[in-house]
Write a protein that holds these residues in place. Structure first.
Motif, PDB file in Angstrom:
ATOM      1  N   LEU A 119       0.829  -1.214   0.000  1.00  0.00           N
ATOM      2  CA  LEU A 119       0.000   0.000   0.000  1.00  0.00           C
ATOM      3  C   LEU A 119       0.866   1.268   0.000  1.00  0.00           C
ATOM      4  O   LEU A 119       0.471   2.291  -0.567  1.00  0.00           O
ATOM      5  N   VAL A 120       2.041   1.207   0.634  1.00  0.00           N
ATOM      6  CA  VAL A 120       2.973   2.335   0.534  1.00  0.00           C
ATOM      7  C   VAL A 120       3.419   2.484  -0.924  1.00  0.00           C
ATOM      8  O   VAL A 120       3.397   3.594  -1.496  1.00  0.00           O
ATOM      9  N   ALA A 121       3.773   1.363  -1.562  1.00  0.00           N
ATOM     10  CA  ALA A 121       4.268   1.419  -2.947  1.00  0.00           C
ATOM     11  C   ALA A 121       3.196   1.939  -3.902  1.00  0.00           C
ATOM     12  O   ALA A 121       3.498   2.674  -4.850  1.00  0.00           O
ATOM     13  N   SER A 122       1.924   1.571  -3.644  1.00  0.00           N
ATOM     14  CA  SER A 122       0.842   2.009  -4.546  1.00  0.00           C
ATOM     15  C   SER A 122       0.390   3.432  -4.269  1.00  0.00           C
ATOM     16  O   SER A 122      -0.398   3.993  -5.029  1.00  0.00           O
ATOM     17  N   GLY A 123       0.838   4.029  -3.151  1.00  0.00           N
ATOM     18  CA  GLY A 123       0.400   5.377  -2.792  1.00  0.00           C
ATOM     19  C   GLY A 123      -0.856   5.410  -1.940  1.00  0.00           C
ATOM     20  O   GLY A 123      -1.330   6.478  -1.587  1.00  0.00           O
ATOM     21  N   ALA A 124      -1.420   4.248  -1.592  1.00  0.00           N
ATOM     22  CA  ALA A 124      -2.624   4.234  -0.750  1.00  0.00           C
ATOM     23  C   ALA A 124      -2.276   4.622   0.687  1.00  0.00           C
ATOM     24  O   ALA A 124      -3.086   5.230   1.388  1.00  0.00           O
ATOM     25  N   ILE A 125      -1.066   4.253   1.148  1.00  0.00           N
ATOM     26  CA  ILE A 125      -0.534   4.748   2.432  1.00  0.00           C
ATOM     27  C   ILE A 125       0.471   5.840   2.108  1.00  0.00           C
ATOM     28  O   ILE A 125       1.483   5.589   1.464  1.00  0.00           O
ATOM     29  N   ARG A 126       0.153   7.065   2.527  1.00  0.00           N
ATOM     30  CA  ARG A 126       1.050   8.195   2.265  1.00  0.00           C
ATOM     31  C   ARG A 126       0.816   9.230   3.350  1.00  0.00           C
ATOM     32  O   ARG A 126       0.571  10.413   3.090  1.00  0.00           O
ATOM     33  N   ASP A 127       0.905   8.729   4.560  1.00  0.00           N
ATOM     34  CA  ASP A 127       0.579   9.500   5.752  1.00  0.00           C
ATOM     35  C   ASP A 127       1.771   9.353   6.697  1.00  0.00           C
ATOM     36  O   ASP A 127       2.218   8.240   6.980  1.00  0.00           O
ATOM     37  N   ALA A 128       2.293  10.487   7.183  1.00  0.00           N
ATOM     38  CA  ALA A 128       3.535  10.472   7.949  1.00  0.00           C
ATOM     39  C   ALA A 128       3.461   9.563   9.185  1.00  0.00           C
ATOM     40  O   ALA A 128       4.351   8.756   9.423  1.00  0.00           O
ATOM     41  N   LYS A 129       2.387   9.669   9.976  1.00  0.00           N
ATOM     42  CA  LYS A 129       2.343   8.878  11.221  1.00  0.00           C
ATOM     43  C   LYS A 129       2.321   7.384  10.925  1.00  0.00           C
ATOM     44  O   LYS A 129       2.876   6.578  11.679  1.00  0.00           O
ATOM     45  N   THR A 130       1.654   7.010   9.811  1.00  0.00           N
ATOM     46  CA  THR A 130       1.574   5.596   9.452  1.00  0.00           C
ATOM     47  C   THR A 130       2.936   5.093   8.962  1.00  0.00           C
ATOM     48  O   THR A 130       3.354   3.975   9.299  1.00  0.00           O
ATOM     49  N   LEU A 131       3.654   5.921   8.201  1.00  0.00           N
ATOM     50  CA  LEU A 131       5.022   5.551   7.782  1.00  0.00           C
ATOM     51  C   LEU A 131       5.920   5.360   8.995  1.00  0.00           C
ATOM     52  O   LEU A 131       6.706   4.405   9.053  1.00  0.00           O
ATOM     53  N   ILE A 132       5.833   6.273   9.960  1.00  0.00           N
ATOM     54  CA  ILE A 132       6.655   6.157  11.177  1.00  0.00           C
ATOM     55  C   ILE A 132       6.328   4.847  11.894  1.00  0.00           C
ATOM     56  O   ILE A 132       7.222   4.113  12.326  1.00  0.00           O
ATOM     57  N   ALA A 133       5.040   4.514  11.982  1.00  0.00           N
ATOM     58  CA  ALA A 133       4.636   3.280  12.669  1.00  0.00           C
ATOM     59  C   ALA A 133       5.136   2.042  11.910  1.00  0.00           C
ATOM     60  O   ALA A 133       5.619   1.079  12.523  1.00  0.00           O
ATOM     61  N   LEU A 134       5.040   2.071  10.584  1.00  0.00           N
ATOM     62  CA  LEU A 134       5.488   0.905   9.803  1.00  0.00           C
ATOM     63  C   LEU A 134       7.001   0.725   9.890  1.00  0.00           C
ATOM     64  O   LEU A 134       7.502  -0.406   9.968  1.00  0.00           O
ATOM     65  N   GLN A 135       7.735   1.833   9.876  1.00  0.00           N
ATOM     66  CA  GLN A 135       9.197   1.705  10.016  1.00  0.00           C
ATOM     67  C   GLN A 135       9.545   1.211  11.417  1.00  0.00           C
ATOM     68  O   GLN A 135      10.480   0.425  11.581  1.00  0.00           O
ATOM     69  N   TYR A 136       8.799   1.660  12.425  1.00  0.00           N
ATOM     70  CA  TYR A 136       9.019   1.133  13.772  1.00  0.00           C
ATOM     71  C   TYR A 136       8.810  -0.380  13.777  1.00  0.00           C
ATOM     72  O   TYR A 136       9.608  -1.139  14.340  1.00  0.00           O
ATOM     73  N   PHE A 137       7.727  -0.826  13.138  1.00  0.00           N
ATOM     74  CA  PHE A 137       7.452  -2.268  13.063  1.00  0.00           C
ATOM     75  C   PHE A 137       8.615  -2.993  12.397  1.00  0.00           C
ATOM     76  O   PHE A 137       9.086  -4.029  12.889  1.00  0.00           O
ATOM     77  N   ALA A 138       9.110  -2.454  11.289  1.00  0.00           N
ATOM     78  CA  ALA A 138      10.222  -3.107  10.575  1.00  0.00           C
ATOM     79  C   ALA A 138      11.464  -3.183  11.450  1.00  0.00           C
ATOM     80  O   ALA A 138      12.178  -4.193  11.458  1.00  0.00           O
ATOM     81  N   LEU A 139      11.719  -2.121  12.230  1.00  0.00           N
ATOM     82  CA  LEU A 139      12.933  -2.085  13.055  1.00  0.00           C
ATOM     83  C   LEU A 139      12.821  -2.992  14.272  1.00  0.00           C
ATOM     84  O   LEU A 139      13.819  -3.543  14.715  1.00  0.00           O
ATOM     85  N   HIS A 140      11.603  -3.137  14.823  1.00  0.00           N
ATOM     86  CA  HIS A 140      11.477  -3.810  16.116  1.00  0.00           C
ATOM     87  C   HIS A 140      10.796  -5.165  16.041  1.00  0.00           C
ATOM     88  O   HIS A 140      10.951  -5.980  16.939  1.00  0.00           O
ATOM     89  N   PHE A 141      10.005  -5.404  14.986  1.00  0.00           N
ATOM     90  CA  PHE A 141       9.379  -6.708  14.820  1.00  0.00           C
ATOM     91  C   PHE A 141      10.003  -7.452  13.635  1.00  0.00           C
ATOM     92  O   PHE A 141       9.512  -8.502  13.241  1.00  0.00           O
ATOM     93  N   GLY A 142      11.042  -6.841  13.047  1.00  0.00           N
ATOM     94  CA  GLY A 142      11.715  -7.516  11.927  1.00  0.00           C
ATOM     95  C   GLY A 142      10.833  -7.665  10.717  1.00  0.00           C
ATOM     96  O   GLY A 142      10.681  -8.752  10.168  1.00  0.00           O
ATOM     97  N   GLY A 143      10.203  -6.554  10.279  1.00  0.00           N
ATOM     98  CA  GLY A 143       9.319  -6.567   9.097  1.00  0.00           C
ATOM     99  C   GLY A 143      10.020  -7.188   7.919  1.00  0.00           C
ATOM    100  O   GLY A 143       9.581  -8.171   7.353  1.00  0.00           O
TER     101      GLY A 143
END
Lengths: 183, 183
Positions: free
Chosen positions: A158-182
């Motif tokens: 959804l980030v790649a397609s542009g459906a997710i393009r909201d700063a707080k959601t990007l921050i949360a997804l990167q947090y997930f990748a860093l801490h849950f090993g996305g």
């Protein structure tokens, strides 16, 4: 070097339910003269990265009038009057209203969203040990929401397609990748 | 389920140099009735995660009137009129004006900063192969900036202390951690 800008005059432009607007005349530091600052004042908001036991991320689809388009985001909501001392309760309320879940909340970050002209501050929480509430608090009556529980990979599509393009959601997804090993 | 909110009336509140403000009356979908939407319209901005050959991150210290405090951020700037087609040039200009560097730019993400009420969109670029420009473009004459080149760990200390609390800078630091192995 001095940095502070001293207000010499404030013109109040708008008092709204969501934000106020003012234009300040400021005295620049270091003898640089005068400038104008257009400002938006907002009460702040909370947002929740909610992770299910299956490690899926709770995402809300909704219409955003400011961009005249649909948006996929983590659950979030404005602070209401008198909630400044209990942002975690506000986050729990928004999570229950938007998703029907109760959870254990952990504070992650706080950040200004548009610091160049606006003082909106979002407090971001992690929610885990999610449990469906039998009779959840109702959604706000002017919100139309659709819920999804998505894997990290589905979110990144959804980030790649542009459906997710909201700063707080990007921050949360990167947090997930860093801490849950996305990935 | 229908999501779209149709505007029945727009009241223009403010036309500024940085943003405009309007209040829309909208017809909610699914027969839910009417609502008001307070909106901020902004031309958009660019931001740059600039990484030196020593893997340090270029950070700008400046005063932010909206929060009446100092802030440490990655270099960024508003799009100017007519720049919509060339955001990468705008990013190169901001980098040179604020830091004196030229660099190779790569587009990373774009995101709305405050999607609940504002259409400001930031395009974030990675800058590498940094080179100091002998006679860089001057800074804007109403900006007082101090430059730092910090390791990822030093940036995270500023996050922990609250000196970095800006959404675009958090997104850039998380990107660094994920792609340059911050830690």
């Amino acid at each position: 070097m001095d940095f502070e800008e001293k207000t010499t005059r404030r013109k109040e432009i708008f008092k709204g339910h969501i934000f106020d607007v003012a234009v300040d005349d400021v005295e620049l530091p270091n003898g640089l003269g005068q400038a104008k600052r257009e400002l938006v004042f907002h009460k702040g908001a909370v947002a929740v990265l909610a992770v299910t036991p299956e490690r899926k991320i709770v995402i809300v689809k909704q219409y955003r009038k400011a961009i005249e388009d649909l948006s996929y985001e983590i659950p979030a909501g404005k602070l209401e009057v008198g909630e400044n001392g209990s942002e975690m309760e506000a986050a729990a309320r928004e999570l229950e209203e938007e998703t029907g879940y109760r959870a254990d909340l952990t504070f992650l970050y706080e950040f200004y969203t548009a610091i160049g002209f606006c003082n909106e501050k979002i407090k971001l929480y992690l929610a885990d040990n999610l449990e469906k509430v039998p009779n959840p608090r109702p959604q706000d009556d002017d919100e139309v929401l659709e819920l999804f529980e998505l894997t990290y990979e589905e979110c990144m599509d959804l980030v790649a397609s542009g459906a997710i393009r909201d700063a707080k959601t990007l921050i949360a997804l990167q947090y997930f990748a860093l801490h849950f090993g996305g990935k």
